[in-house]
Enzyme design. Sequence first.
Site, PDB file in Angstrom:
ATOM      1  N   PRO A 229     -76.278  14.834-135.640  1.00 24.90           N
ATOM      2  CA  PRO A 229     -77.024  14.258-134.440  1.00 24.90           C
ATOM      3  C   PRO A 229     -77.221  12.703-134.691  1.00 24.90           C
ATOM      4  O   PRO A 229     -77.233  12.419-135.938  1.00 24.90           O
ATOM      5  CB  PRO A 229     -78.454  15.111-134.416  1.00 24.90           C
ATOM      6  CG  PRO A 229     -78.531  15.469-135.623  1.00 24.90           C
ATOM      7  CD  PRO A 229     -77.184  15.795-136.382  1.00 24.90           C
ATOM      8  N   CYS A 230     -77.162  11.964-133.706  1.00 21.94           N
ATOM      9  CA  CYS A 230     -77.500  10.394-133.775  1.00 21.94           C
ATOM     10  C   CYS A 230     -78.917  10.041-133.376  1.00 21.94           C
ATOM     11  O   CYS A 230     -79.156   8.901-133.355  1.00 21.94           O
ATOM     12  CB  CYS A 230     -76.196   9.803-132.837  1.00 21.94           C
ATOM     13  SG  CYS A 230     -76.618  10.044-131.327  1.00 21.94           S
ATOM     14  N   GLN A 231     -79.751  10.976-132.921  1.00 26.02           N
ATOM     15  CA  GLN A 231     -80.971  10.686-132.153  1.00 26.02           C
ATOM     16  C   GLN A 231     -81.753   9.602-133.390  1.00 26.02           C
ATOM     17  O   GLN A 231     -82.549   8.750-132.772  1.00 26.02           O
ATOM     18  CB  GLN A 231     -81.879  11.747-131.983  1.00 26.02           C
ATOM     19  CG  GLN A 231     -81.291  12.571-130.947  1.00 26.02           C
ATOM     20  CD  GLN A 231     -80.490  13.626-131.463  1.00 26.02           C
ATOM     21  OE1 GLN A 231     -79.752  13.449-132.391  1.00 26.02           O
ATOM     22  NE2 GLN A 231     -80.399  14.769-130.331  1.00 26.02           N
TER      23      GLN A 231
END
Length: 95
Positions: free
Chosen positions: A41-43
Amino acid sequence: NHPAVPDASVINGDITEDEIRDKILNAPGASSADVLLGGPPCQGFSRSGFSSSRALRARRLNSGFGEEDDERNYLFEDMIEIAASLRPKVIVMEN
């Protein structure tokens, strides 16, 4: 998305958990896998949402919680460890 694929043929879980990592590394054919796909994920790195609001970002930083504290930012390292164990011909990692 692929109802014809039996549940037993899918590993769905958190790669930071030993049980899931073992399932991946010991799956039939894993030692001869040509391709490893992953999408950490890139959050935690994203400039949209929570981290984009100046007020929220300031409050977060003042609380002592920084980007380095977001565990999601280090999931790519687990993927690298799995890749190093499996040694596929191609690795595709995209967030």
